[in-house]
Each structure stands twice: as C-alpha cells, then as structure tokens.
Write a protein that holds these residues in place. Structure first.
Motif, PDB file in Angstrom:
ATOM      1  N   ARG A  19       0.887  -1.111  -0.087  1.00 58.61           N
ATOM      2  CA  ARG A  19      -0.064   0.008  -0.087  1.00 58.61           C
ATOM      3  C   ARG A  19       0.862   1.067   0.053  1.00 58.61           C
ATOM      4  O   ARG A  19       1.982   1.258   0.649  1.00 58.61           O
ATOM      5  CB  ARG A  19      -0.845  -0.226   1.181  1.00 58.61           C
ATOM      6  N   ALA A  20       0.292   2.227  -0.725  1.00 60.46           N
ATOM      7  CA  ALA A  20       1.074   3.332  -0.813  1.00 60.46           C
ATOM      8  C   ALA A  20       0.065   4.571  -0.494  1.00 60.46           C
ATOM      9  O   ALA A  20      -1.025   4.789  -1.123  1.00 60.46           O
ATOM     10  CB  ALA A  20       2.198   3.667  -2.072  1.00 60.46           C
ATOM     11  N   GLU A  21       0.652   5.697  -0.245  1.00 61.60           N
ATOM     12  CA  GLU A  21      -0.272   6.840   0.104  1.00 61.60           C
ATOM     13  C   GLU A  21       0.753   8.059  -0.194  1.00 61.60           C
ATOM     14  O   GLU A  21       1.891   8.042   0.287  1.00 61.60           O
ATOM     15  CB  GLU A  21      -0.924   7.056   1.333  1.00 61.60           C
ATOM     16  N   ALA A  22       0.313   9.329  -0.662  1.00 64.90           N
ATOM     17  CA  ALA A  22       1.274  10.496  -0.779  1.00 64.90           C
ATOM     18  C   ALA A  22       0.496  11.621  -0.285  1.00 64.90           C
ATOM     19  O   ALA A  22      -0.738  11.827  -0.311  1.00 64.90           O
ATOM     20  CB  ALA A  22       1.688  10.650  -2.322  1.00 64.90           C
ATOM     21  N   ALA A  23       1.392  12.704  -0.136  1.00 65.76           N
ATOM     22  CA  ALA A  23       0.743  13.998   0.815  1.00 65.76           C
ATOM     23  C   ALA A  23       1.821  14.856   0.313  1.00 65.76           C
ATOM     24  O   ALA A  23       3.100  14.581   0.018  1.00 65.76           O
ATOM     25  CB  ALA A  23       0.615  14.077   2.205  1.00 65.76           C
ATOM     26  N   ILE A  24       1.347  16.269   0.479  1.00 65.08           N
ATOM     27  CA  ILE A  24       2.280  17.344   0.521  1.00 65.08           C
ATOM     28  C   ILE A  24       2.790  17.716   2.009  1.00 65.08           C
ATOM     29  O   ILE A  24       1.731  17.969   2.648  1.00 65.08           O
ATOM     30  CB  ILE A  24       1.816  18.551  -0.279  1.00 65.08           C
ATOM     31  N   MET A  71       0.509   2.304   7.690  1.00 64.52           N
ATOM     32  CA  MET A  71       0.087   3.441   7.140  1.00 64.52           C
ATOM     33  C   MET A  71      -0.231   4.452   8.199  1.00 64.52           C
ATOM     34  O   MET A  71      -0.931   4.226   8.963  1.00 64.52           O
ATOM     35  CB  MET A  71      -0.986   3.365   6.093  1.00 64.52           C
ATOM     36  N   PRO A  72       0.656   5.506   8.126  1.00 68.13           N
ATOM     37  CA  PRO A  72       0.360   6.632   9.256  1.00 68.13           C
ATOM     38  C   PRO A  72      -1.018   7.647   8.634  1.00 68.13           C
ATOM     39  O   PRO A  72      -0.665   7.866   7.857  1.00 68.13           O
ATOM     40  CB  PRO A  72       1.563   7.570   9.356  1.00 68.13           C
ATOM     41  N   THR A  73      -2.093   7.370   9.391  1.00 76.79           N
ATOM     42  CA  THR A  73      -3.366   7.967   9.145  1.00 76.79           C
ATOM     43  C   THR A  73      -3.970   8.814  10.087  1.00 76.79           C
ATOM     44  O   THR A  73      -3.703   8.752  11.210  1.00 76.79           O
ATOM     45  CB  THR A  73      -4.346   7.035   8.376  1.00 76.79           C
ATOM     46  N   ALA A  74      -4.743   9.806   9.626  1.00 81.18           N
ATOM     47  CA  ALA A  74      -5.403  10.736  10.515  1.00 81.18           C
ATOM     48  C   ALA A  74      -6.855  10.865   9.887  1.00 81.18           C
ATOM     49  O   ALA A  74      -6.516  11.346   8.848  1.00 81.18           O
ATOM     50  CB  ALA A  74      -4.713  11.804  11.131  1.00 81.18           C
ATOM     51  N   ASP A  75      -7.760  10.619  10.342  1.00 87.36           N
ATOM     52  CA  ASP A  75      -9.164  11.053   9.978  1.00 87.36           C
ATOM     53  C   ASP A  75      -9.171  10.418   8.608  1.00 87.36           C
ATOM     54  O   ASP A  75      -9.919  10.791   7.701  1.00 87.36           O
ATOM     55  CB  ASP A  75      -9.487  12.499   9.748  1.00 87.36           C
ATOM     56  N   GLY A  76      -8.882   9.040   8.278  1.00 87.67           N
ATOM     57  CA  GLY A  76      -8.835   8.235   7.179  1.00 87.67           C
ATOM     58  C   GLY A  76      -7.836   8.679   6.008  1.00 87.67           C
ATOM     59  O   GLY A  76      -7.841   7.765   4.852  1.00 87.67           O
ATOM     60  N   VAL A  77      -7.124   9.333   6.195  1.00 84.35           N
ATOM     61  CA  VAL A  77      -6.074  10.001   5.110  1.00 84.35           C
ATOM     62  C   VAL A  77      -4.753   9.753   5.634  1.00 84.35           C
ATOM     63  O   VAL A  77      -4.650   9.696   6.849  1.00 84.35           O
ATOM     64  CB  VAL A  77      -6.365  11.334   4.381  1.00 84.35           C
ATOM     65  N   VAL A  78      -3.651   9.552   4.769  1.00 89.12           N
ATOM     66  CA  VAL A  78      -2.372   9.675   5.258  1.00 89.12           C
ATOM     67  C   VAL A  78      -2.014  10.852   6.091  1.00 89.12           C
ATOM     68  O   VAL A  78      -2.264  12.094   5.887  1.00 89.12           O
ATOM     69  CB  VAL A  78      -1.296   9.576   4.118  1.00 89.12           C
ATOM     70  N   ASP A  79      -1.343  10.867   7.148  1.00 89.28           N
ATOM     71  CA  ASP A  79      -1.008  11.931   8.103  1.00 89.28           C
ATOM     72  C   ASP A  79       0.119  12.575   7.637  1.00 89.28           C
ATOM     73  O   ASP A  79       1.317  12.306   7.826  1.00 89.28           O
ATOM     74  CB  ASP A  79      -0.651  11.131   9.324  1.00 89.28           C
ATOM     75  N   ALA A  81       1.601  15.387   8.843  1.00 82.48           N
ATOM     76  CA  ALA A  81       2.241  15.723   9.836  1.00 82.48           C
ATOM     77  C   ALA A  81       3.436  14.818  10.243  1.00 82.48           C
ATOM     78  O   ALA A  81       4.500  14.957  10.618  1.00 82.48           O
ATOM     79  CB  ALA A  81       1.357  16.192  11.029  1.00 82.48           C
ATOM     80  N   ARG A  82       2.905  13.462  10.213  1.00 78.51           N
ATOM     81  CA  ARG A  82       3.903  12.443  10.626  1.00 78.51           C
ATOM     82  C   ARG A  82       5.044  12.077   9.470  1.00 78.51           C
ATOM     83  O   ARG A  82       5.889  11.786   9.559  1.00 78.51           O
ATOM     84  CB  ARG A  82       3.053  11.206  10.655  1.00 78.51           C
ATOM     85  N   LEU A  83       4.321  12.174   8.134  1.00 77.82           N
ATOM     86  CA  LEU A  83       5.439  12.451   6.907  1.00 77.82           C
ATOM     87  C   LEU A  83       6.583  13.622   7.002  1.00 77.82           C
ATOM     88  O   LEU A  83       7.802  13.337   7.079  1.00 77.82           O
ATOM     89  CB  LEU A  83       4.732  12.398   5.760  1.00 77.82           C
ATOM     90  N   ALA A  84       5.952  14.501   7.509  1.00 76.61           N
ATOM     91  CA  ALA A  84       6.773  15.576   7.708  1.00 76.61           C
ATOM     92  C   ALA A  84       7.983  15.721   8.819  1.00 76.61           C
ATOM     93  O   ALA A  84       9.005  16.012   8.692  1.00 76.61           O
ATOM     94  CB  ALA A  84       6.043  17.216   7.953  1.00 76.61           C
ATOM     95  N   SER A  85       7.248  15.108   9.964  1.00 76.67           N
ATOM     96  CA  SER A  85       8.164  14.739  10.792  1.00 76.67           C
ATOM     97  C   SER A  85       9.421  13.657  10.663  1.00 76.67           C
ATOM     98  O   SER A  85      10.620  13.965  11.007  1.00 76.67           O
ATOM     99  CB  SER A  85       7.550  14.228  11.945  1.00 76.67           C
ATOM    100  N   ALA A  86       8.892  12.837   9.833  1.00 74.51           N
ATOM    101  CA  ALA A  86       9.922  11.913   9.387  1.00 74.51           C
ATOM    102  C   ALA A  86      11.010  12.632   8.432  1.00 74.51           C
ATOM    103  O   ALA A  86      12.131  12.228   8.660  1.00 74.51           O
ATOM    104  CB  ALA A  86       9.260  10.494   8.655  1.00 74.51           C
ATOM    105  N   VAL A  87      10.501  13.441   7.642  1.00 78.38           N
ATOM    106  CA  VAL A  87      11.488  14.352   6.798  1.00 78.38           C
ATOM    107  C   VAL A  87      12.483  14.869   7.599  1.00 78.38           C
ATOM    108  O   VAL A  87      13.531  15.088   7.464  1.00 78.38           O
ATOM    109  CB  VAL A  87      10.942  15.050   5.835  1.00 78.38           C
TER     110      VAL A  87
END
Length: 169
Positions: A19-24, A71-79, A81-87
């Motif tokens: 599974r993969a999800e993307a976010a800005i 998958m880190p999610t919040a309200d059913g979508v990729v989180d 903020a957690r991706l930003a923290s990882a970066v």
C-alpha cells in the motif's frame, strides 16, 4: 507535478509495495511530495522513488518515500504531519539534484554503475542497491574520471554522491 493519487498508484504498482499514499508536506519553507509505503518485501525508499520517477517521469514531483510498517493515517487519510516529522528527522532522504559539475560527474558514474537514472546526492549507496561488486566498479570509474585513487573505506564512509564529491574536490 503529477497528482498525489497518481504517485500512490505508481508506487503501488511495484511488486514489493502492499500500500502507498502520498501527501504534500512543508519542509524548509517549501512544499514537497512525500509518500509512505507499506511493503510485502524489502525495497528502499530511494529505489521506490526511482520506480515512481520511471513510471511518471523525472518531473513527477515525488521527493521521498518513507518505508512504514503501518500506514500513518489521521481521519482516514495519510497523516502529512507524521510524514513531515520523518523528513525533518532525516528518516527519509529528500531527492536533491547535483549542485555542481563534480557532483554531476559522480552522480553520472553512480547512474551508469547502479542502473539508477538519476540518483539524488543524499541517496545512500546501499539504498540504491549497491553491493561489493558495484562499489569496486564505481571506485574504478571514479579513479579513471578524476585521476585520484580512492579506497573502499573512503568510498563507503562517504556513502552518497555529495560526500564523495566533497572528497574529490
């Protein structure tokens, strides 16, 4: 840049991705596309980013892929903020183009020897599928290109294009 769902779909087409999800996400005053990927078999984030860039084009906009167990999610979508923290914590390397001629020459050698169309300057050699034989081929190519001897310890200590280019300057 292509759409975030298109990035997720391209990553999901890789046989090792469950599974993969993307976010800005916002990083150092700019917005970057980052994806998270759950795996069914091991593959590195830079190799998945390269897969997406081959599928969607070099200008697809995907800057990094974070490998996650769930998958880190919040309200059913990729989180995001957690991706930003990882970066921010450098748990996934953002793609960065070479900044000068030395880095471009080193990246071209890595590309030719590893079969990676455009390695980022922070992508670690091992994350790009490097092994002992490709290390020796890269070292030989660097020695020929730059006219400077390079030992395995120096090469492995550098680990990525930018530190290796710094050694060669």
């Amino acid at each position: 840049m292509v759409s975030l769902p298109a990035i997720a779909e391209a990553l999901s087409s890789h046989p090792a991705v469950r599974r993969a999800e993307a976010a800005i996400v916002r990083h150092q005053e700019r917005d970057v596309a980052v994806a998270a990927a759950e795996l069914s078999a091991y593959v590195s984030g830079p190799m998945l980013r390269d897969h997406a860039r081959r599928e969607l084009g070099e200008d697809c906009g995907l800057a990094a892929v974070l490998i996650v167990e769930e998958m880190p999610t919040a309200d059913g979508v990729v989180d995001a903020a957690r991706l930003a923290s990882a970066v921010a914590q450098s748990r996934c390397a953002l793609f960065e183009e070479p900044r000068d001629e030395v880095e471009r020459r080193v990246a071209a050698i890595w590309s030719a020897q590893l079969g990676v169309p455009s390695p980022g300057v922070h992508d670690h050699f091992l994350d790009l599928g490097g092994d002992s034989l490709s290390a020796l081929r890269i070292i030989a190519a660097v020695e020929e290109e730059f006219g400077r001897s390079l030992d395995v310890y120096e090469f492995m200590s550098a680990g990525s294009v930018r530190p290796l280019a710094d050694l060669l300057r």
